[in-house]
Design an enzyme around this catalytic site. Structure first.
Site, short mmCIF file in Angstrom:
data_model
loop_
_atom_site.label_atom_id
_atom_site.label_comp_id
_atom_site.label_asym_id
_atom_site.label_seq_id
_atom_site.Cartn_x
_atom_site.Cartn_y
_atom_site.Cartn_z
N TYR B 94 0.84 -1.25 0.12
CA TYR B 94 0.02 -0.11 -0.02
C TYR B 94 0.91 1.32 -0.02
O TYR B 94 1.86 1.48 0.72
CB TYR B 94 -0.92 0.01 1.20
CG TYR B 94 -1.97 0.97 1.29
CD1 TYR B 94 -3.03 0.97 0.53
CD2 TYR B 94 -2.12 1.91 2.09
CE1 TYR B 94 -4.00 1.40 0.31
CE2 TYR B 94 -3.29 2.77 2.26
CZ TYR B 94 -4.30 2.66 1.09
OH TYR B 94 -5.25 3.38 1.35
N ARG B 231 -21.67 -9.01 -8.20
CA ARG B 231 -21.12 -10.28 -8.69
C ARG B 231 -22.24 -11.30 -9.19
O ARG B 231 -23.16 -11.29 -8.17
CB ARG B 231 -20.03 -10.66 -7.89
CG ARG B 231 -18.72 -10.31 -8.29
CD ARG B 231 -17.72 -11.01 -7.18
NE ARG B 231 -18.30 -11.11 -5.62
CZ ARG B 231 -18.58 -12.19 -5.01
NH1 ARG B 231 -18.19 -13.20 -5.39
NH2 ARG B 231 -18.99 -11.90 -3.68
N ARG B 233 -24.16 -14.55 -8.69
CA ARG B 233 -24.26 -15.76 -7.70
C ARG B 233 -24.66 -17.08 -8.41
O ARG B 233 -25.86 -16.77 -9.05
CB ARG B 233 -24.81 -15.54 -6.43
CG ARG B 233 -24.07 -14.76 -5.55
CD ARG B 233 -23.96 -13.24 -5.37
NE ARG B 233 -23.49 -12.97 -4.25
CZ ARG B 233 -22.62 -11.61 -4.10
NH1 ARG B 233 -22.74 -10.95 -5.23
NH2 ARG B 233 -22.09 -11.14 -3.02
N MET B 311 -10.92 -5.05 -7.39
CA MET B 311 -11.12 -6.43 -6.82
C MET B 311 -10.67 -7.63 -7.66
O MET B 311 -10.30 -8.71 -7.32
CB MET B 311 -12.62 -6.41 -6.39
CG MET B 311 -12.88 -5.73 -4.88
SD MET B 311 -14.42 -6.25 -4.08
CE MET B 311 -15.54 -5.47 -4.87
N PHE B 333 -9.76 7.59 -7.23
CA PHE B 333 -9.96 8.11 -5.97
C PHE B 333 -9.50 7.53 -4.95
O PHE B 333 -9.31 6.15 -4.82
CB PHE B 333 -11.38 8.52 -5.72
CG PHE B 333 -11.94 9.24 -4.55
CD1 PHE B 333 -11.37 10.57 -4.23
CD2 PHE B 333 -12.46 8.50 -3.21
CE1 PHE B 333 -11.57 11.42 -3.06
CE2 PHE B 333 -12.39 9.20 -2.13
CZ PHE B 333 -12.05 10.52 -2.06
N VAL B 335 -9.28 7.86 -0.73
CA VAL B 335 -9.51 8.59 0.32
C VAL B 335 -8.60 9.07 1.21
O VAL B 335 -8.69 10.20 1.90
CB VAL B 335 -10.89 7.87 1.11
CG1 VAL B 335 -10.24 6.63 1.71
CG2 VAL B 335 -11.48 8.77 1.97
#
Lengths: 404, 404
Positions: B94, B231, B233, B311, B333, B335
């Site tokens: 990170y 997503r 399922r 993700m 973006f 935060v």
């Protein structure tokens, strides 16, 4: 961008042709403007009735234009370039569509190819005069879709931008006829997305294109430094020659796409930019694919990346971190849309570029001049269009109209 | 975002432990705050000395905090969530790095994990009082990197944002402790990139995430309509249940990523948006890959596409036409960066979200509450962090500190 062409009824257009051929035989040199006894202007245009490959669909169409009245003027084209977008438009893969009409006296609805060019006003209606236009004035197209691959056209003042005396002074027809697309694209991209400070850098690929050369020269004038990426050439001497050519017009750094994608590029970029103290804050991209992503990697945080072409025919691939953590903003630019929506801004850009051209501070892109005389055959013209189709050209084709 | 922790010298910290254990045995229920005779606050923190997988590198470290003076205050944490970014930070992948220091009395330089949380001021120096803080006040972290997975900390006013009485009223510790990251991300993304008009749409993927749920609810309040992508399922009933859950908090449309990428999506989008008259002008993306590109395709021209996660671990792939002709702008973006650079704007967002929460107009994301008492074992805490590591969770882990 609809346009109106006033022409006599088809049977009249047909009727006038034998008469003109007669005139032509009678005075082949003394009388080169084929104007009928009734003031009809004789015109030829490269037209198409359906989308397709240019050699398959283009036709050289002859028609006549009636004497202008009211808010109409008759234009005689001086120079019209062959831009890649013109080809895409004929192929039907360009979002800006031409107007198909029977106003040129054709049985089927037909469109005139070409989007950029400069023309001289050779006759004009009373209302046009009242708006400050006069015979001999030069005009360029206000937006795309007018159809500029033709000897003559009828137009209204709303369709054109007048090049006032001061703007036109010392400018050649080719310079005026090619100022709207490439130089304006470079002008706008360098100014609209971020405010570069003097000494700051931009990076661009396709640097030897018309836009690329314009960006180098405009950037130089405005105090911006440029890293210019060109395709790697197997012929090392040719690559060096091109690098020198771009440096001669003001490029600070010229590298090949292979160099851009090699290991040490970040260190080299640090050297050029004084350790990032003179940041690279703008990227201009007409290539896409991996070489474009590599260009984004050398940008400083919070920079802007503008795409205006995709010569590699690849999409643009952006790692998430480049968006989220590095905060690079990705935009696109389309000069046609900008011109149509911002005619006043376009006029300012054109004026500035022509001013620099006049002063010798803005060099033309190398041109391949294509003579278009009254006698020039359809197949000759179409062959030249085909040249542009076939792969990337260093020079650019420009129709240069003989004084017909 | 450096922070200072004042603690006694290491030998003192070690010395005080047996004394405290003795105290604990003596009065296990009546005296639960382990405070030494000299006013030292006893603290535990999940720390790491080197980057790696959380189960491998996290340690529960005990230390003590000296009585605050000057511009220092002692905080007792109430609630601190486990966000994916916290995990990435421990892994070292990170960009926002924690501060490694020996100030907690460790031999090696160590960092406290966690970036978000709410704490109560339990003691404060004179200068802090003069700045309007008092015992019992709640504070949240001003920016990332403070280290919130701990029972207590020493802080300066510059490191925190005070939740004034009015802001705190009717708000649970979990609500206050989770307002800084997800709701603020949604708040900012919905307002910073384009000014949506009432009745206009945004589209987002990962719609059942904390940010997604916050965006649905904030958007609803502000009159924006939302298309929410989740997503697909295999379990149809589970998918329907989730769709209903999101509709219950204000989602206008909920579709699976499979539906988004199916043939008829453009027609469906036209239906939802009244033929485009209520345009989709903003996309929020935390997935990337093909499903993200598909989302960009339903946007109106000149829209904005904001990426805040990936993700799928895929990059974002953008066709040139989407940039050039459709004029979509792609941004990212983060935060953490926004919070650090714009504390006042963050405060406004926090205030607005808490106000809606108080009114019952903003529902919490489902939480997995992780009790952290004085007695809670290291392995229990780390096991909960590991849960967050392993795949995507519907609920979110939040450490809830016992009144130690």
């Amino acid at each position: 961008m609809a346009f109106k062409l006033v022409s006599p009824a088809p049977h009249l257009a047909r009727a006038s042709r034998p008469f003109l051929q007669c005139l032509r035989r009678a005075a082949p040199t003394a009388q080169r403007r084929y104007i009928s006894a009734y003031g009809y202007e004789q015109a030829k245009a490269l037209t198409f009735t359906a989308y397709g490959e240019p050699p398959d669909v283009l036709k050289l169409h002859s028609h006549s234009i009636s004497p202008p009245h009211g808010n109409l003027m008759t234009l005689r084209f001086l120079a019209s370039p062959i831009n890649p977008a013109d080809i895409n438009q004929i192929q039907g893969v360009y979002p800006s569509k031409p107007t198909f009409t029977t106003e040129l006296g054709t049985k089927d609805r037909t469109a005139v190819a070409g989007n950029e060019g400069v023309a001289e006003i050779i006759a004009l209606g009373e209302q046009v005069k009242q708006q400050g236009f006069k015979k001999g004035d030069w005009v360029i197209m206000k937006g795309p879709g007018f159809g500029t691959w033709r000897t003559h056209a009828s137009a209204t003042p709303e369709q054109v931008v007048l090049l006032e005396e001061g703007m036109r002074e010392g400018i050649t027809a080719v310079q005026a006829g090619t100022v709207s697309v490439n130089p304006c694209t470079a002008y706008r991209m360098l100014t609209a997305f971020t405010e570069l400070k003097e000494g700051e850098w931009f990076i661009q690929n396709g640097a030897n294109s018309g836009v690329g050369r314009a960006a180098i020269q405009l950037g130089k004038r405005w105090g911006y430094k440029s890293i210019n990426v060109i395709r790697h050439r197997e012929d090392q001497a040719a690559e060096e020659k091109l690098k020198k050519e771009l440096k001669d017009i003001g490029a600070d750094v010229v590298i090949s796409d292979a160099e851009l994608q090699s290991q040490g590029i970040q260190d080299r970029a640090n050297e050029w930019t004084n350790g990032g103290r003179e940041p690279i804050r703008l990227a201009l991209n007409c290539v896409n694919g991996k070489a474009a992503t590599a260009m984004a990697k050398v940008l400083a945080s919070e920079s802007h990346f503008v795409t205006y072409g995709a010569m590699s025919k690849q999409p643009l691939t952006i790692p998430a971190s480049m968006l989220i953590f590095k905060d690079i903003h990705f935009h696109g630019f389309w000069v046609s849309k900008w011109s149509a929506q911002n005619p006043e801004e376009k006029k300012v850009a054109v004026k500035d570029v022509l001013e620099l051209t006049r002063k010798g501070q803005f060099k033309d892109t190398p041109f391949d001049q294509i003579k278009w005389e009254w006698e020039t055959k359809e197949e000759e013209l179409i062959a030249k269009v085909k040249d542009t189709l076939e792969g990337y050209r260093e020079g650019k084709g420009v129709f240069l109209f003989g004084k017909t």
